[in-house]
Design an enzyme around this catalytic site. Structure first.
Site, PDB file in Angstrom:
ATOM      1  N   LYS A  72     -43.217  19.596  -6.892  1.00 58.53           N
ATOM      2  CA  LYS A  72     -42.388  19.666  -5.681  1.00 58.53           C
ATOM      3  C   LYS A  72     -43.119  20.398  -4.562  1.00 58.53           C
ATOM      4  O   LYS A  72     -42.939  20.063  -3.393  1.00 58.53           O
ATOM      5  CB  LYS A  72     -41.045  20.342  -5.985  1.00 58.53           C
ATOM      6  CG  LYS A  72     -40.090  19.441  -6.751  1.00 58.53           C
ATOM      7  CD  LYS A  72     -38.679  19.990  -6.753  1.00 58.53           C
ATOM      8  CE  LYS A  72     -37.747  19.105  -7.549  1.00 58.53           C
ATOM      9  NZ  LYS A  72     -36.429  19.732  -7.771  1.00 58.53           N
ATOM     10  N   LYS A 106     -41.315   5.857 -14.617  1.00 59.74           N
ATOM     11  CA  LYS A 106     -39.880   6.050 -14.798  1.00 59.74           C
ATOM     12  C   LYS A 106     -39.123   5.607 -13.537  1.00 59.74           C
ATOM     13  O   LYS A 106     -39.612   5.823 -12.422  1.00 59.74           O
ATOM     14  CB  LYS A 106     -39.650   7.544 -15.045  1.00 59.74           C
ATOM     15  CG  LYS A 106     -38.278   7.882 -15.537  1.00 59.74           C
ATOM     16  CD  LYS A 106     -38.149   9.366 -15.787  1.00 59.74           C
ATOM     17  CE  LYS A 106     -36.793   9.816 -15.315  1.00 59.74           C
ATOM     18  NZ  LYS A 106     -36.588  11.228 -15.253  1.00 59.74           N
ATOM     19  N   LYS A 127     -35.224   7.425  -7.797  1.00 61.37           N
ATOM     20  CA  LYS A 127     -34.735   7.102  -6.456  1.00 61.37           C
ATOM     21  C   LYS A 127     -35.749   7.498  -5.399  1.00 61.37           C
ATOM     22  O   LYS A 127     -35.626   7.129  -4.245  1.00 61.37           O
ATOM     23  CB  LYS A 127     -33.390   7.764  -6.206  1.00 61.37           C
ATOM     24  CG  LYS A 127     -33.486   9.275  -6.241  1.00 61.37           C
ATOM     25  CD  LYS A 127     -32.306   9.920  -5.598  1.00 61.37           C
ATOM     26  CE  LYS A 127     -32.660  11.380  -5.418  1.00 61.37           C
ATOM     27  NZ  LYS A 127     -31.863  12.374  -5.882  1.00 61.37           N
TER      28      LYS A 127
END
Ligand code: TRP
Length: 334
Positions: A115, A198, A201
């Site tokens: 992140k 995977k 979104k």
């Protein structure tokens, strides 16, 4: 008298779209677990603000996720369902746990590193402290079980470390939680655009994922566009990741095994199969969307559920927190 049920905690962040991968991998299992366990589920809004959120959108997403939980079948009469920021004990325990968490272990977390790279303009203390807040979520309720996906496994490990560290320093206080992979929790759902990744979104290609609010036409269109493999036989195989993923999705939404699906589509091509996958998904999603819309219109009901949930959660959380405050030496009157 039955056996005492085990406490189970999980949470989902209200950060926008929920994909069918999240539904199959997490939310649908939450529903199945509520009879066998003492379940506590939260909408993790405190976690959500560790990356930039539009305030109005965060408010909306919180309500939407609450309505979605209920529409999927989570029963607020059977479990404790609440919004994380409504229970101040989460922040309070985080402060105490911060004093036994090391910056080294937090900066080594895979998700923090990912992140930080993705949100380089907003690497904040909250992002680094995210796993300590998550540990507080779990430990406040003395949860024995935490259903988590692979991406949260490391955070659960840290939760266990912090629980053990606290227990060793101040005497037994927290239940040390175990990761929990429910039976029949279903295959991992991969991206429709790249079946080696995977489903997410945050995929830059919106055709890679299906969200729980996509309408039937969109669902079928995305399935039709799904990347498939050479050949035209509907068969699960390692060298056919695209078709295998669609077979897994079809199975997750219909309950059919890979063999049953292969038999059902023997002699038919990818085209027919893709439409059938889309229809199977829509058959589950469309009624759920209608139910969610109905719930969202009933603000009074939603507010009531959130209020009762926060009260029930606070009662449990306060008990743990006052134990913690006593152990660390905070004067609490005599
Ligand atoms: N971090 C989790 C996620 O993004 C959400 C979460 C917050 C959570 N607190 C939790 C999950 C406690 C399990 C237990 O998926």
């Amino acid at each position: 008298m039955g056996e005492e049920k085990k406490k189970l905690f999980s949470a989902v962040q209200p950060s926008g779209a929920v994909t069918i991968g999240n539904y199959i991998g997490a939310i649908r299992n939450f529903v199945r677990l509520q009879d066998e366990h003492d379940c506590i589920y939260a909408v993790a809004d405190l976690h959500a603000i560790t990356v930039k959120q539009e305030p109005a959108a965060l408010r909306r997403n919180t309500l939407e996720l609450m309505a979605l939980f209920i529409a999927c079948g989570i029963d607020p009469e059977k479990c404790v369902l609440f919004v994380q920021s409504h229970v101040p004990a989460h922040c309070e325990l985080t402060w105490v746990l911060n004093t036994i968490a090391y910056p080294g272990e937090l900066s080594r977390m895979t998700q923090f590193k990912d992140k930080s790279a993705r949100h380089a303009d907003n690497v904040n203390m909250g992002l680094m402290d995210y796993p300590v807040l998550m540990a507080s979520d779990i430990l406040l309720y003395q949860a024995a079980l935490v259903p988590v996906g692979a991406d949260q496994k490391q955070h659960l490990e840290l939760t266990r470390d912090l629980a053990i560290r606290f227990n060793n320093r101040y005497s037994d206080t927290f239940t040390v939680p175990e990761p929990f992979i429910p039976k029949g929790s279903g295959a991992k759902i991969m991206s429709l655009a790249d079946p080696t990744k995977k489903m997410s979104k945050s995929d830059e290609n919106p055709n890679g994922f299906i969200t729980l609010s996509d309408d039937k036409d969109t669902i079928i269109r995305k399935c039709k566009r799904a990347v498939t493999d050479s050949g035209n036989e509907v068969r699960a195989a390692e060298d056919k990741p695209g078709v295998s993923n669609l077979i897994a999705i079809y199975g997750a939404f219909t309950g059919k095994s890979a063999e049953e699906t292969e038999r059902e589509f023997a002699g038919k091509g990818y085209g027919d199969f893709k439409v059938a996958v889309g229809e199977a998904i829509a058959d589950v999603l469309v009624p759920m969307q209608e139910e969610k819309a109905r719930i969202l219109k009933d603000k009074q009901f939603l507010n009531d559920v959130m209020k009762k949930g926060a009260e029930a959660a606070s009662r449990i959380a306060r008990r743990t927190l006052s134990k913690v405050y006593r152990k660390v030496g905070f004067y609490q009157g005599e």
